[in-house]
Design an enzyme around this catalytic site. Structure first.
Site, PDB file in Angstrom:
ATOM      1  N   GLY A  85      -7.255  -7.056   3.527  1.00  0.00           N
ATOM      2  CA  GLY A  85      -6.676  -5.722   3.683  1.00  0.00           C
ATOM      3  C   GLY A  85      -7.717  -4.622   3.771  1.00  0.00           C
ATOM      4  O   GLY A  85      -8.922  -4.866   3.724  1.00  0.00           O
ATOM      5  N   ASP A  86      -7.237  -3.409   3.886  1.00  0.00           N
ATOM      6  CA  ASP A  86      -8.098  -2.248   4.071  1.00  0.00           C
ATOM      7  C   ASP A  86      -8.182  -1.456   2.764  1.00  0.00           C
ATOM      8  O   ASP A  86      -8.339  -2.034   1.695  1.00  0.00           O
ATOM      9  CB  ASP A  86      -7.574  -1.389   5.231  1.00  0.00           C
ATOM     10  CG  ASP A  86      -8.654  -0.569   5.917  1.00  0.00           C
ATOM     11  OD1 ASP A  86      -9.109   0.421   5.316  1.00  0.00           O
ATOM     12  OD2 ASP A  86      -9.040  -0.916   7.046  1.00  0.00           O
ATOM     13  N   ILE A  87      -8.066  -0.153   2.843  1.00  0.00           N
ATOM     14  CA  ILE A  87      -8.259   0.686   1.657  1.00  0.00           C
ATOM     15  C   ILE A  87      -6.926   0.981   0.967  1.00  0.00           C
ATOM     16  O   ILE A  87      -5.881   1.106   1.614  1.00  0.00           O
ATOM     17  CB  ILE A  87      -8.959   2.011   2.028  1.00  0.00           C
ATOM     18  CG1 ILE A  87      -9.527   2.702   0.782  1.00  0.00           C
ATOM     19  CG2 ILE A  87      -8.033   2.934   2.804  1.00  0.00           C
ATOM     20  CD1 ILE A  87     -10.509   3.822   1.088  1.00  0.00           C
ATOM     21  N   GLY A 158      -2.792  -7.114  -1.403  1.00  0.00           N
ATOM     22  CA  GLY A 158      -4.070  -7.580  -0.859  1.00  0.00           C
ATOM     23  C   GLY A 158      -4.596  -8.679  -1.759  1.00  0.00           C
ATOM     24  O   GLY A 158      -4.742  -8.473  -2.967  1.00  0.00           O
ATOM     25  N   PHE A 170      -1.103  -7.068  -6.077  1.00  0.00           N
ATOM     26  CA  PHE A 170      -0.188  -6.042  -5.573  1.00  0.00           C
ATOM     27  C   PHE A 170      -0.297  -4.776  -6.413  1.00  0.00           C
ATOM     28  O   PHE A 170      -0.804  -4.797  -7.544  1.00  0.00           O
ATOM     29  CB  PHE A 170       1.255  -6.549  -5.593  1.00  0.00           C
ATOM     30  CG  PHE A 170       1.785  -6.845  -6.976  1.00  0.00           C
ATOM     31  CD1 PHE A 170       2.448  -5.872  -7.713  1.00  0.00           C
ATOM     32  CD2 PHE A 170       1.627  -8.100  -7.542  1.00  0.00           C
ATOM     33  CE1 PHE A 170       2.932  -6.144  -8.983  1.00  0.00           C
ATOM     34  CE2 PHE A 170       2.120  -8.389  -8.805  1.00  0.00           C
ATOM     35  CZ  PHE A 170       2.770  -7.408  -9.530  1.00  0.00           C
ATOM     36  N   ALA A 171       0.200  -3.676  -5.850  1.00  0.00           N
ATOM     37  CA  ALA A 171       0.212  -2.387  -6.556  1.00  0.00           C
ATOM     38  C   ALA A 171       1.524  -1.684  -6.244  1.00  0.00           C
ATOM     39  O   ALA A 171       1.761  -1.271  -5.102  1.00  0.00           O
ATOM     40  CB  ALA A 171      -0.967  -1.532  -6.123  1.00  0.00           C
ATOM     41  N   CYS A 187      -4.148   1.640   3.578  1.00  0.00           N
ATOM     42  CA  CYS A 187      -4.120   0.326   4.233  1.00  0.00           C
ATOM     43  C   CYS A 187      -4.505   0.420   5.700  1.00  0.00           C
ATOM     44  O   CYS A 187      -4.174  -0.456   6.506  1.00  0.00           O
ATOM     45  CB  CYS A 187      -2.751  -0.343   4.078  1.00  0.00           C
ATOM     46  SG  CYS A 187      -2.272  -0.567   2.349  1.00  0.00           S
TER      47      CYS A 187
END
Length: 233
Positions: A85-87, A158, A170-171, A187
């Site tokens: 994943g990204d940010i 992610g 996860f968040a 993301c």
């Protein structure tokens, strides 16, 4: 047969400290696959972090839209980490989950594992009357995913997996301060929003209660039995 999984609550914890603890538990479980007599536990970890941005291994630095000085000004830190994943952003009022489990024991593929995490969150927020959905081409749980211009993410996902052992996770935005998402392209998306349970319901939720529901849904989705273990910290 239900799988036994240790339940660990880190509480409010510094991101680096949680990452270090994750790696210890991950490496123990990885080692157990090679040496079955060695110590190692499948774990379901829940926690909460101070303000922090994390960038996945395939992420783009430019998706952090602020300088180092501004990071300090808003009391946030920034880590480049080894998940997919990204940010994304983690902070107070957000449930962060780190399942460290052996997917082979659960007889699921990595793709199915992601879907199960999504199912777990969809079932969790459904307890509060929120309809969560998937969005084609994007992981996580979304609200109004099929309505142009309305799609907004309530839970980011992610993960990292090695020899089918997982870490990161996860968040879920519960009572999260969403202002912190304005400093990133969440993301990697520039055309989609974020939301929280608090925003969707118009009220602050009992954070510990939502954690309890999340743990219950993990047990249900993964056919697991969560237990508290003094051996896992």
């Amino acid at each position: 047969m239900k799988r036994e999984v240790a339940y660990v609550d880190f509480g409010l914890i510094d991101y680096q400290e949680a990452w270090d603890k994750q790696r210890v538990l991950f490496n123990q479980l990885l080692n157990r696959k090679v040496h079955p007599t060695e110590e190692g536990h499948d774990c379901f970890i829940l926690c909460e972090h101070s303000h922090v941005y994390t960038l996945g291994k395939s992420g783009v630095d430019a998706n952090l839209l602020i300088s180092d000085d501004f990071l300090q000004k808003i009391g946030a830190t920034y880590y480049k980490i080894d998940r997919g994943g990204d940010i994304t952003y983690h902070g107070p009022g957000q449930i962060v989950g780190y399942p460290i489990i052996d997917l082979e024991k659960f007889e699921v593929s990595l793709k199915d594992y992601i879907h199960k995490i999504e199912d777990m969150i969809i079932l969790t927020i459904a307890e509060y009357g929120i309809v969560g959905e998937r969005l084609d081409g994007a992981t996580g749980v979304w609200i109004d995913s099929c309505i142009p211009g309305k799609a907004r993410k309530i839970c980011a996902i992610g993960v990292k997996a090695s020899r089918f052992i997982t870490m990161h996770g996860f968040a879920l935005n519960v009572n999260t301060n969403l202002d912190y998402f304005t400093y990133i392209n969440p993301c990697g998306f520039v055309d989609k929003g974020v939301t929280s349970m608090e925003v969707e319901l118009g009220r602050t939720l009992d954070f510990e209660e939502v954690k309890k529901v999340t743990a219950e849904k993990f047990e249900s989705v993964f056919n697991a039995n969560l237990y508290n273990s003094a051996e896992v910290k």
